[in-house]
Structure formats: structure tokens, C-alpha cells
Design a protein around this motif. Structure first.
Motif, PDB file in Angstrom:
ATOM      1  N   ARG A 187       0.897  -1.451  -0.108  1.00 38.54           N
ATOM      2  CA  ARG A 187       0.010  -0.108   0.086  1.00 38.54           C
ATOM      3  C   ARG A 187       0.691   1.070   0.221  1.00 38.54           C
TER       4      ARG A 187
ATOM      5  N   ARG B 218       3.779   1.701  -1.010  1.00 38.19           N
ATOM      6  CA  ARG B 218       4.643   1.818  -2.157  1.00 38.19           C
ATOM      7  C   ARG B 218       3.819   1.411  -3.729  1.00 38.19           C
ATOM      8  N   CYS B 219       2.426   1.552  -3.593  1.00 40.63           N
ATOM      9  CA  CYS B 219       1.550   1.173  -4.634  1.00 40.63           C
ATOM     10  C   CYS B 219       2.096   1.524  -6.127  1.00 40.63           C
ATOM     11  N   GLN B 220       2.766   2.688  -6.188  1.00 41.32           N
ATOM     12  CA  GLN B 220       3.127   3.274  -7.426  1.00 41.32           C
ATOM     13  C   GLN B 220       3.947   2.386  -8.069  1.00 41.32           C
TER      14      GLN B 220
ATOM     15  N   CYS C 233      -5.465  -0.200  -3.733  1.00 37.45           N
ATOM     16  CA  CYS C 233      -4.808   0.739  -3.216  1.00 37.45           C
ATOM     17  C   CYS C 233      -4.271   1.924  -4.296  1.00 37.45           C
ATOM     18  N   ARG C 234      -3.918   1.449  -5.396  1.00 40.35           N
ATOM     19  CA  ARG C 234      -3.748   2.426  -6.736  1.00 40.35           C
ATOM     20  C   ARG C 234      -5.002   3.596  -6.839  1.00 40.35           C
TER      21      ARG C 234
ATOM     22  N   GLU D 100      -5.397   6.086  -4.169  1.00 37.96           N
ATOM     23  CA  GLU D 100      -4.495   7.035  -4.361  1.00 37.96           C
ATOM     24  C   GLU D 100      -4.773   8.108  -5.466  1.00 37.96           C
TER      25      GLU D 100
ATOM     26  N   LEU E  91      -7.716  10.336  -4.483  1.00 35.58           N
ATOM     27  CA  LEU E  91      -7.178  11.400  -3.612  1.00 35.58           C
ATOM     28  C   LEU E  91      -6.578  12.571  -4.441  1.00 35.58           C
ATOM     29  N   LEU E  92      -5.735  12.203  -5.578  1.00 30.11           N
ATOM     30  CA  LEU E  92      -4.889  13.104  -6.359  1.00 30.11           C
ATOM     31  C   LEU E  92      -6.083  13.560  -7.256  1.00 30.11           C
TER      32      LEU E  92
ATOM     33  N   ARG F 292       1.372   8.644 -12.324  1.00 28.32           N
ATOM     34  CA  ARG F 292       1.875   8.501 -10.668  1.00 28.32           C
ATOM     35  C   ARG F 292       1.559   7.458  -9.975  1.00 28.32           C
ATOM     36  N   ILE F 293       0.434   6.909 -10.058  1.00 23.11           N
ATOM     37  CA  ILE F 293      -0.058   5.783  -9.167  1.00 23.11           C
ATOM     38  C   ILE F 293       0.379   4.430  -9.851  1.00 23.11           C
TER      39      ILE F 293
END
Length: 282
Positions: free
Chosen positions: A184, A186-188, A226-227, A230, A233-234, A248-249
Motif C-alpha cells: 500500500r 509503495r503501490c505506485q 490501493c492505486r 491514491e 485523492l489526487l 503517478r500511481i
């Protein structure tokens, strides 16, 4: 150390769990009890953090208990347990009522006694220390917080206990959760099953089976969730273009990201931004 708290019955009748009394005994060799069936109307939970002692299980066997182990007696169950005289327990205990769908409560109800190993000592210390603080002195404004702390403790134990014969299972479960937290955070990054499995030292096949058992979905499904979290949120808090959000993800193609996002959320990333983005929505 001898902490012993007795709290009044709650003024609010709908708590899903609430303590009757709780405390901590350390260097207290006289901590020993025998209660006949029907004597205690509450659940009795003991969590051992040091020293040694024993508890009598549902089959009448006397089982030695040390740090990282504990017991839960059901309401009205026969109880017998005690601390070693030469090496007393450091034990945190709670007598409580509860009406929640909990695996550990169910196990105790079915057998009368549930003897287990547990992990997460640091968090349990934090929760019980806070209960001690809120009850000294006790005020009605502390009721909800004490109930909530007990609820969190029981949920924690529901996830992080195993019968004394299943200590290896508990260790594996904790390893999978630690791996899930790493993924989670480091999901990117570019993950595949082999790389995920390396976090635990298990083979990819064994990791996949354990992860699905512990987390309730496959590692790839978890990674996608998880991605997407993120991404949301972005989209809600930045003006990044959709293709930049995708990159980015961890998605190499914006078109694939859009398709996955729409499948999970029922709307496109642009529509999600319009609904939840920086326009005063909350």
C-alpha cells in the motif's frame, strides 16, 4: 503494580461492549481465582505480557501461559487460573459484557474457555493504558471513550489471536499484513506476484493463497484498490491531468487506468473529479 478499576454501569444502554472492571497486575503472585459455573456474569479476558502462570481450559486441562498468550472465559463459565508464585504474571485483564459478532467471543461461548496466543502488544498497551487513565477518576464523559477502546481491543484480538496450537498461523497472518502495508505504501511501484512474495519469503503460490485467506482478495486486486485510492485523492485534491495521475500511481497507460477506474467506481476519473474535486465539495 496493582491497578484495579471498577466502573459503574453505563448510563447509555446501547454500547456493543462495556467493561465492568479491569486492571493490570504485575509482581502480584497472589493473583489466582477459581469460580464455579454461573458465578461470573461477564466475559473474563486476561492478556499476559510477562511472567508465567496457568489457566484451565474447556477440557479441564491445566495450560501454562506466558507472554504473548492469554485466555477468555465465557459468561457464567467455570474458571480457574493463577499466576506463578516465583515468576508472577504481568497481566492486563478485563471483565466485560459484549454483544458483537466476534470470533473470539464465539469461540469462548462455544467452549467456555478460549486459550490463545496474540500479537500487537504495543497497541494493546496503548489501549489499556488509556482505559486506566480515563477511569481515574471516572466521569460520565468517559463512558463512550472507554467503550470504544474496549471495542477496538476486541476487534484487534479478533484479527490477531490464534489458538495456542496455531501460533505458526498467527505468525504467517502478521507477515501477510506487514507485506500488505508495504505494498500500500509503495503501490505506485511495479509489483508482480513474485516481487510481492519476496516480502515474506514464501513462494508465489503459497503467498497468493495466504494473502487471499488473510486479506479477502488476491494481491493484484488489493494492489489495484490501493492505486485507485491514491488516484481518488489526487483527483480530488490536485489539478494533475488524468494521464499524469495514472502515471503517478503506477499505470503505464492512461486508457487502461480510465477503464479500470470506471469499472471500480462507475464513473470516469474526470467525472469523479467534477463530483469530488476542488470546488468546495465535502
Amino acid at each position: 503494580m496493582h491497578i484495579h478499576r471498577i466502573v459503574p454501569k453505563p448510563s447509555y444502554p446501547l454500547y456493543v461492549c462495556y467493561p465492568d472492571m479491569f486492571g493490570r497486575y504485575a509482581e502480584f503472585p497472589l493473583h489466582e481465582e477459581r469460580r464455579e459455573s454461573g458465578a461470573l456474569q461477564e466475559y473474563n479476558l486476561h492478556l499476559v505480557f510477562g511472567g508465567s502462570g496457568y489457566a484451565v481450559g474447556h477440557g479441564g486441562e491445566r495450560v501454562e501461559l506466558k507472554a504473548g498468550e492469554g485466555f477468555l472465559y465465557a459468561k457464567e463459565a467455570f474458571q480457574q487460573y493463577g499466576s506463578s508464585r516465583s515468576e508472577p504474571w504481568d497481566v492486563r485483564w478485563i471483565h466485560f459484557t459484549g454483544a458483537l459478532p466476534s470470533g473470539i467471543l464465539r469461540a469462548a461461548d462455544e467452549a467456555g474457555a478460549w486459550l490463545f496466543s496474540f500479537s500487537g502488544m504495543t497497541r494493546i498497551r496503548e489501549l489499556t493504558d488509556r482505559m486506566y487513565e480515563l477511569s481515574d477518576p471516572f466521569g460520565l464523559e468517559s463512558e463512550a471513550a472507554i467503550s470504544a477502546l474496549l471495542y477496538e481491543l476486541l476487534v484487534h484480538l479478533d484479527q490477531d489471536t490464534e489458538s495456542l496450537t496455531g501460533a505458526a498461523t498467527l505468525r504467517k497472518r502478521n507477515e501477510i499484513r506487514e507485506a500488505a502495508d508495504t505494498i500500500r505504501g509503495r503501490c505506485q511501484e511495479p509489483w508482480d506476484i513474485a516481487r510481492m512474495a519476496e516480502l515474506t519469503g514464501y513462494s508465489p503460490y503459497h503467498f497468493l493463497r495466504l494473502f487471499r485467506d488473510v486479506m479477502g482478495r488476491t494481491p493484484n486486486r488489493y494492489l489495484t484498490e490501493c492505486r485507485l485510492l491514491e488516484a481518488k485523492l489526487l483527483l480530488a485534491t490536485t489539478g494533475l491531468a488524468v494521464k499524469d495521475v495514472a502515471e503517478r500511481i503506477g499505470f503505464s497507460q492512461a486508457s487502461y487506468f480510465i477503464r479500470v477506474f470506471r469499472g471500480a467506481e462507475g464513473l470516469s476519473p474526470s467525472a469523479y473529479r467534477e463530483l469530488h474535486g476542488r470546488h468546495g465539495h465535502s
